[in-house]
Design an enzyme around this catalytic site. Sequence first.
Site: not given
Length: 289
Positions: A116, A208, A227, A229, A272
């Site tokens: 975050n 993640k 994430d 994006h 990724q």
Amino acid sequence: MEQSIVLESGSGAPFDLDATLGCGQAFRWEKRDGTWHGIAGRHRIRIRQDNDLVRFDGADETFIRRYFALDLDLAGILSSIDRDPRIHAAIERCRGLRILRQEPFETLISYICSTNANIPVIKKRIALLAERYGDPLPGGGHAFPDASALAGCTEDDLRSCVLGYRAPYACATAAMCANNPEWAERVTALPYSDAKNVLMEFPGVGPKAADCILLFAFQRYEAFPVDVHIRRMMRRHYLNTAGGDGPMTCREYEAIAAFAREHFGPHAGWAQEYLFCVREDDRGDSGRG
DNA sequence: GCCCAGGATGACG
DNA sequence: CGTCATCATGGG
């Protein structure tokens, strides 16, 4: 810079230093005047690339080749994930981006610090941790602190490195690692799913972060970190699940990652990273003030 | 002054 | 098991 590596010109071994160090997988590198300055392990490294010539100092060639994964057949990996126009475009744009081989403990703490937050803030946290609690290196700079060094910190110590609410997580995780120095070897020995579960036992490590740690420190290339994006991109361009922008559920995370492994194959993690590298700042309204 | 960021956790149905 | 508020902090 006394040492150099001449890349085989042509196809087999593409390497793009800027894409590799600028894509956000490592947090301790900075580019000044065309040269990247950074710290990896206990090495204070300078490195630059001019076409097929890579010049560096601060570490020997063996270390550089391993850290930058120059031994891998990247052309082969890229052709294996090149399954659709979108990833193809990302490959064209970032060809030569390589997934680094980073230190397990540093990666573990770094991605606890990453939750975050945005990349500039993460870099600041890592820099403060190293500067205050890492061993000084000859010529300046500091190694990333080891587990026992961080385990000796109080939560307030880490809070003052702008870790915020993550401070107790980093504290507890460092203590666990210090008490069990074999943790990384255990992760290495386990299959992907079990290794991920072991990592998620560390406080502050969720799905993640665990995937990032597996990808960047353990060469588990089937790991596909999702994430915000990547989630946006995958929903928009692969899964056609336009819709609620709510928080990502555990189920959605697994669905996206499973699709990616199915679609891109066992090196989905490389896909990724290429997709993350070309992430579009498409938050609609890009800033004001 | 808001919203957002390489999310994870614990409480609560 | 699924949902949800909450958690510090700096950058746009």
